[in-house]
Motif scaffolding. Structure first.
Motif, PDB file in Angstrom:
ATOM      1  N   GLY A 335     -12.091  14.751 -20.124  1.00 28.29           N
ATOM      2  CA  GLY A 335     -13.277  15.263 -20.455  1.00 28.29           C
ATOM      3  C   GLY A 335     -13.006  14.987 -21.855  1.00 28.29           C
ATOM      4  O   GLY A 335     -13.944  15.221 -23.255  1.00 28.29           O
ATOM      5  N   PHE A 336     -11.384  14.991 -22.716  1.00 26.85           N
ATOM      6  CA  PHE A 336     -11.587  15.383 -24.181  1.00 26.85           C
ATOM      7  C   PHE A 336     -11.976  14.538 -24.554  1.00 26.85           C
ATOM      8  O   PHE A 336     -13.152  14.644 -26.063  1.00 26.85           O
ATOM      9  CB  PHE A 336      -9.895  15.768 -24.072  1.00 26.85           C
ATOM     10  CG  PHE A 336      -9.870  16.389 -25.002  1.00 26.85           C
ATOM     11  CD1 PHE A 336     -10.738  17.925 -26.691  1.00 26.85           C
ATOM     12  CD2 PHE A 336      -8.861  15.556 -26.276  1.00 26.85           C
ATOM     13  CE1 PHE A 336      -9.980  17.489 -27.588  1.00 26.85           C
ATOM     14  CE2 PHE A 336      -9.170  15.979 -27.619  1.00 26.85           C
ATOM     15  CZ  PHE A 336      -9.432  16.285 -28.614  1.00 26.85           C
ATOM     16  N   ALA A 337     -11.335  12.845 -24.118  1.00 30.50           N
ATOM     17  CA  ALA A 337     -11.468  12.224 -25.563  1.00 30.50           C
ATOM     18  C   ALA A 337     -13.131  11.670 -25.111  1.00 30.50           C
ATOM     19  O   ALA A 337     -13.621  11.124 -26.536  1.00 30.50           O
ATOM     20  CB  ALA A 337     -10.979  10.704 -25.034  1.00 30.50           C
ATOM     21  N   GLU A 338     -13.662  11.955 -24.122  1.00 33.42           N
ATOM     22  CA  GLU A 338     -15.010  11.732 -23.778  1.00 33.42           C
ATOM     23  C   GLU A 338     -16.133  12.726 -25.015  1.00 33.42           C
ATOM     24  O   GLU A 338     -17.188  11.872 -25.813  1.00 33.42           O
ATOM     25  CB  GLU A 338     -15.656  11.330 -22.796  1.00 33.42           C
ATOM     26  CG  GLU A 338     -15.288  10.393 -21.183  1.00 33.42           C
ATOM     27  CD  GLU A 338     -13.517  10.443 -21.068  1.00 33.42           C
ATOM     28  OE1 GLU A 338     -13.118   9.499 -20.677  1.00 33.42           O
ATOM     29  OE2 GLU A 338     -12.912  11.860 -21.435  1.00 33.42           O
ATOM     30  N   ALA A 339     -15.684  13.959 -25.210  1.00 32.21           N
ATOM     31  CA  ALA A 339     -16.784  14.278 -26.078  1.00 32.21           C
ATOM     32  C   ALA A 339     -16.547  14.208 -27.321  1.00 32.21           C
ATOM     33  O   ALA A 339     -17.402  14.718 -28.110  1.00 32.21           O
ATOM     34  CB  ALA A 339     -15.991  16.060 -25.281  1.00 32.21           C
ATOM     35  N   VAL A 340     -14.800  13.964 -27.530  1.00 29.93           N
ATOM     36  CA  VAL A 340     -14.698  13.829 -28.654  1.00 29.93           C
ATOM     37  C   VAL A 340     -15.480  11.987 -29.581  1.00 29.93           C
ATOM     38  O   VAL A 340     -16.360  12.241 -30.082  1.00 29.93           O
ATOM     39  CB  VAL A 340     -13.023  13.413 -29.480  1.00 29.93           C
ATOM     40  CG1 VAL A 340     -13.413  12.778 -30.882  1.00 29.93           C
ATOM     41  CG2 VAL A 340     -12.830  14.704 -28.719  1.00 29.93           C
ATOM     42  N   ALA A 341     -15.370  11.041 -28.174  1.00 29.05           N
ATOM     43  CA  ALA A 341     -16.571  10.373 -29.183  1.00 29.05           C
ATOM     44  C   ALA A 341     -17.632  10.334 -28.865  1.00 29.05           C
ATOM     45  O   ALA A 341     -18.576   9.889 -29.973  1.00 29.05           O
ATOM     46  CB  ALA A 341     -15.966   8.697 -28.035  1.00 29.05           C
ATOM     47  N   ALA A 342     -18.047  11.384 -28.557  1.00 29.81           N
ATOM     48  CA  ALA A 342     -19.385  11.541 -28.180  1.00 29.81           C
ATOM     49  C   ALA A 342     -20.035  12.345 -29.274  1.00 29.81           C
ATOM     50  O   ALA A 342     -21.414  11.777 -29.819  1.00 29.81           O
ATOM     51  CB  ALA A 342     -20.476  12.232 -27.126  1.00 29.81           C
ATOM     52  N   LEU A 343     -19.367  12.883 -30.192  1.00 28.76           N
ATOM     53  CA  LEU A 343     -19.495  14.318 -31.415  1.00 28.76           C
ATOM     54  C   LEU A 343     -19.549  13.379 -32.847  1.00 28.76           C
ATOM     55  O   LEU A 343     -20.499  12.759 -33.106  1.00 28.76           O
ATOM     56  CB  LEU A 343     -18.471  15.160 -31.783  1.00 28.76           C
ATOM     57  CG  LEU A 343     -18.708  16.210 -30.734  1.00 28.76           C
ATOM     58  CD1 LEU A 343     -18.037  17.058 -30.679  1.00 28.76           C
ATOM     59  CD2 LEU A 343     -19.688  16.867 -30.546  1.00 28.76           C
ATOM     60  N   ARG A 344     -18.560  11.922 -32.436  1.00 27.48           N
ATOM     61  CA  ARG A 344     -18.577  11.703 -33.873  1.00 27.48           C
ATOM     62  C   ARG A 344     -19.520  10.331 -33.828  1.00 27.48           C
ATOM     63  O   ARG A 344     -20.271   9.890 -34.914  1.00 27.48           O
ATOM     64  CB  ARG A 344     -17.296  10.623 -33.367  1.00 27.48           C
ATOM     65  CG  ARG A 344     -15.881  11.285 -34.031  1.00 27.48           C
ATOM     66  CD  ARG A 344     -15.013  10.989 -34.001  1.00 27.48           C
ATOM     67  NE  ARG A 344     -12.987  11.717 -34.102  1.00 27.48           N
ATOM     68  CZ  ARG A 344     -11.928  11.460 -33.614  1.00 27.48           C
ATOM     69  NH1 ARG A 344     -11.651  10.603 -33.512  1.00 27.48           N
ATOM     70  NH2 ARG A 344     -11.155  11.694 -34.410  1.00 27.48           N
ATOM     71  N   ALA A 345     -19.931   9.815 -31.837  1.00 31.56           N
ATOM     72  CA  ALA A 345     -21.042   8.413 -32.003  1.00 31.56           C
ATOM     73  C   ALA A 345     -22.549   9.628 -32.905  1.00 31.56           C
ATOM     74  O   ALA A 345     -23.114   8.829 -33.530  1.00 31.56           O
ATOM     75  CB  ALA A 345     -20.893   8.061 -31.009  1.00 31.56           C
ATOM     76  N   ALA A 346     -22.790  10.658 -32.637  1.00 35.31           N
ATOM     77  CA  ALA A 346     -23.710  11.153 -32.942  1.00 35.31           C
ATOM     78  C   ALA A 346     -23.860  12.094 -34.311  1.00 35.31           C
ATOM     79  O   ALA A 346     -24.249  12.445 -34.913  1.00 35.31           O
ATOM     80  CB  ALA A 346     -23.209  12.871 -32.299  1.00 35.31           C
ATOM     81  N   GLY A 347     -22.766  11.208 -35.337  1.00 34.34           N
ATOM     82  CA  GLY A 347     -22.363  11.995 -36.640  1.00 34.34           C
ATOM     83  C   GLY A 347     -22.040  12.947 -37.188  1.00 34.34           C
ATOM     84  O   GLY A 347     -21.286  13.444 -38.162  1.00 34.34           O
ATOM     85  N   ASP A 348     -21.154  13.854 -36.147  1.00 33.63           N
ATOM     86  CA  ASP A 348     -20.239  15.011 -36.881  1.00 33.63           C
ATOM     87  C   ASP A 348     -18.979  14.271 -36.543  1.00 33.63           C
ATOM     88  O   ASP A 348     -18.006  13.243 -35.971  1.00 33.63           O
ATOM     89  CB  ASP A 348     -19.844  15.585 -34.679  1.00 33.63           C
ATOM     90  CG  ASP A 348     -21.355  16.755 -35.389  1.00 33.63           C
ATOM     91  OD1 ASP A 348     -21.997  17.367 -36.407  1.00 33.63           O
ATOM     92  OD2 ASP A 348     -22.089  16.408 -34.163  1.00 33.63           O
ATOM     93  N   SER A 349     -17.712  14.861 -37.956  1.00 30.87           N
ATOM     94  CA  SER A 349     -16.588  14.711 -37.858  1.00 30.87           C
ATOM     95  C   SER A 349     -15.772  15.348 -37.117  1.00 30.87           C
ATOM     96  O   SER A 349     -16.122  16.548 -37.094  1.00 30.87           O
ATOM     97  CB  SER A 349     -16.569  15.013 -39.752  1.00 30.87           C
ATOM     98  OG  SER A 349     -14.971  14.550 -39.869  1.00 30.87           O
ATOM     99  N   VAL A 350     -14.975  14.833 -36.326  1.00 28.54           N
ATOM    100  CA  VAL A 350     -13.922  15.708 -35.540  1.00 28.54           C
ATOM    101  C   VAL A 350     -11.985  15.611 -36.102  1.00 28.54           C
ATOM    102  O   VAL A 350     -12.148  14.352 -36.049  1.00 28.54           O
ATOM    103  CB  VAL A 350     -13.832  15.492 -34.052  1.00 28.54           C
ATOM    104  CG1 VAL A 350     -12.888  16.384 -33.396  1.00 28.54           C
ATOM    105  CG2 VAL A 350     -15.476  15.283 -33.364  1.00 28.54           C
ATOM    106  N   THR A 351     -11.816  16.424 -36.385  1.00 28.93           N
ATOM    107  CA  THR A 351     -10.326  16.485 -36.789  1.00 28.93           C
ATOM    108  C   THR A 351      -9.419  16.638 -35.938  1.00 28.93           C
ATOM    109  O   THR A 351      -9.472  17.739 -35.621  1.00 28.93           O
ATOM    110  CB  THR A 351      -9.839  17.051 -38.456  1.00 28.93           C
ATOM    111  OG1 THR A 351     -10.809  17.364 -38.916  1.00 28.93           O
ATOM    112  CG2 THR A 351      -8.832  17.749 -38.961  1.00 28.93           C
ATOM    113  N   ILE A 352      -8.125  16.092 -35.175  1.00 31.92           N
ATOM    114  CA  ILE A 352      -7.442  16.056 -34.147  1.00 31.92           C
ATOM    115  C   ILE A 352      -6.632  16.904 -35.508  1.00 31.92           C
ATOM    116  O   ILE A 352      -5.931  16.378 -35.953  1.00 31.92           O
ATOM    117  CB  ILE A 352      -7.187  15.151 -33.588  1.00 31.92           C
ATOM    118  CG1 ILE A 352      -8.245  14.046 -33.234  1.00 31.92           C
ATOM    119  CG2 ILE A 352      -5.782  15.349 -32.363  1.00 31.92           C
ATOM    120  CD1 ILE A 352      -9.005  15.201 -31.718  1.00 31.92           C
ATOM    121  N   GLU A 353      -6.279  18.515 -34.671  1.00 32.40           N
ATOM    122  CA  GLU A 353      -4.638  19.081 -34.693  1.00 32.40           C
ATOM    123  C   GLU A 353      -3.865  18.736 -34.716  1.00 32.40           C
ATOM    124  O   GLU A 353      -3.233  18.048 -33.579  1.00 32.40           O
ATOM    125  CB  GLU A 353      -5.137  20.484 -34.079  1.00 32.40           C
ATOM    126  CG  GLU A 353      -4.470  21.833 -34.589  1.00 32.40           C
ATOM    127  CD  GLU A 353      -4.924  22.979 -34.242  1.00 32.40           C
ATOM    128  OE1 GLU A 353      -4.217  24.084 -34.479  1.00 32.40           O
ATOM    129  OE2 GLU A 353      -5.858  23.269 -33.080  1.00 32.40           O
TER     130      GLU A 353
END
Length: 385
Positions: A335-353
């Motif tokens: 579910g990690f990749a899906e969670a990141v994709a969902a956040l970005r689709a909602a307009g949130d910036s996600v930075t991978i450590e």
């Protein structure tokens, strides 16, 4: 010589400022689009003859010049986008009806326009081609007021003037070009002693009118005073009629008059205006009618519009409230990749450590972290990282 030192009056835009500029650019261009203006993007470089043709001649001293290695011809870095848009309307679009165009891009100045100005303004503007009536002037002024409102600055006043007044009086005075240029400079500076010296041998009625011009600024009473002190010339009365009709169409806006404001005198052909707002002591936007520009490109069309420096406007605008990025450790958990994709689709910036990061994640713009809790991915505040 330090390799990182930039030229004078040239500066970088760091993340906070760059974010503000981009936020302004998007919101204002979106507003122009909703008002029917189509975006164009002229080139940064053109052959010098094109950049300095017609109205562009006034830009000669501001234009950076270089030699094209392919053709051997001299090119220039644009110092103003407006003549380029006039070329597009006249030579490329070639429409018969009204064209509404807008633009945003960097320009370069060989010398700064003032001690505090940048040599690389970010110019944004809107133009109407193909309509000679006062309705077009009223539309672009209302659009300008809307743009300043959207930016959060508002409009404290909009000064209206008309270059036709000066042109008619200068013609009546019978001045040679050099002397007319000196007269123009004195009027811009409101230098009354200099005006008196220049006009010593000019006919009494014209001399009196030119001396009165710098005093004609303020509210609606200015037009009534102008009709009393200026000659009853057809061109002068027509210019005053234009200003009166325009002010009536702009009811509700903070309109004032400055009949000696001749910025762009060699460029404009009719109504001119300057908009003030925020805490800026100088005009945030300038505009007016420039009907003769397109003729140099093969098709003269009525034209009116305005432009502003987005960098200057940004100094008057509060920093936008932007959420920080969400920090996420690269994970192979379900579910990690899906969670990141969902956040970005909602307009949130996600930075991978990334491994081996020496600094803090807060200085990288992160204020939250994506974590796995009880089998579900959740966003939590970043704790001291």
């Amino acid at each position: 010589m330090l390799r990182w030192v930039l030229p004078e009056y040239i500066q970088d835009a760091l993340p906070a400022e760059a974010a503000k500029l981009e936020d302004l650019r998007r919101r204002l261009l979106d507003a122009f689009r909703l008002n029917g203006y189509q975006l164009v993007s002229p080139p940064l470089l053109e052959y010098l003859e094109s950049l300095l043709t017609g109205a562009g001649q006034d830009l000669h001293l501001k234009t950076l010049k270089l030699v094209d290695q392919l053709s051997g011809r001299t090119m220039g870095v644009r110092a103003d986008i407006t003549p380029q848009v006039a070329r597009i309307d006249a030579h490329l679009l070639n429409r018969k009806g009204v064209a509404r165009l807008c633009y945003c891009g960097s320009v370069a100045h060989a010398v700064p326009s003032s001690l505090t100005a940048t040599r690389e303004p970010l110019q944004l503007g809107a133009e109407i081609y193909g309509h000679a009536g006062i309705e077009a002037d009223a539309e672009v002024i209302r659009l300008l007021a809307e743009a300043l409102q959207i930016a959060g600055v508002g409009t404290s006043r909009i000064d209206l003037g008309h270059v036709g007044l000066f042109k008619a009086l200068a013609q009546k005075a019978g001045l040679l070009p050099d002397r007319e240029e000196a007269l123009f400079d004195c009027l811009q500076a409101k230098d009354l002693p200099g005006l008196r010296e220049l006009l010593v041998d000019v006919a009494d009625d014209v001399r009196f009118a030119l001396l009165m011009l710098p005093t004609l600024y303020g509210g609606p009473e200015v037009l009534a005073s102008a009709r009393e002190v200026l000659p009853r010339d057809v061109e002068i009365q027509a210019a005053l009629d234009d200003l009166e009709q325009l002010a009536a169409r702009l009811a509700g806006l903070p309109i004032s008059f400055d009949l000696a404001d001749l910025r762009g005198y060699h460029y404009h052909s009719g109504v001119v205006f300057a908009a003030y707002g925020g805490n800026s002591p100088v005009a945030l936007a300038l505009g007016g009618r420039y009907d003769s520009v397109g003729r140099a490109f093969g098709r003269g069309r009525p034209a009116t519009g305005f432009s502003l420096d987005l960098r200057e406007l940004a100094t008057q605008v509060p920093d936008p409230h932007l959420n920080g990025a969400i920090l996420a450790s690269d994970s192979r958990e379900p579910g990690f990749a899906e969670a990141v994709a969902a956040l970005r689709a909602a307009g949130d910036s996600v930075t991978i450590e990334l491994p081996g990061h020496d600094g803090t994640w807060r200085e990288a713009g992160c204020d939250r972290r994506l974590v796995l809790r009880g089998g579900a991915w959740q966003v939590e505040p970043l704790q001291g990282e």
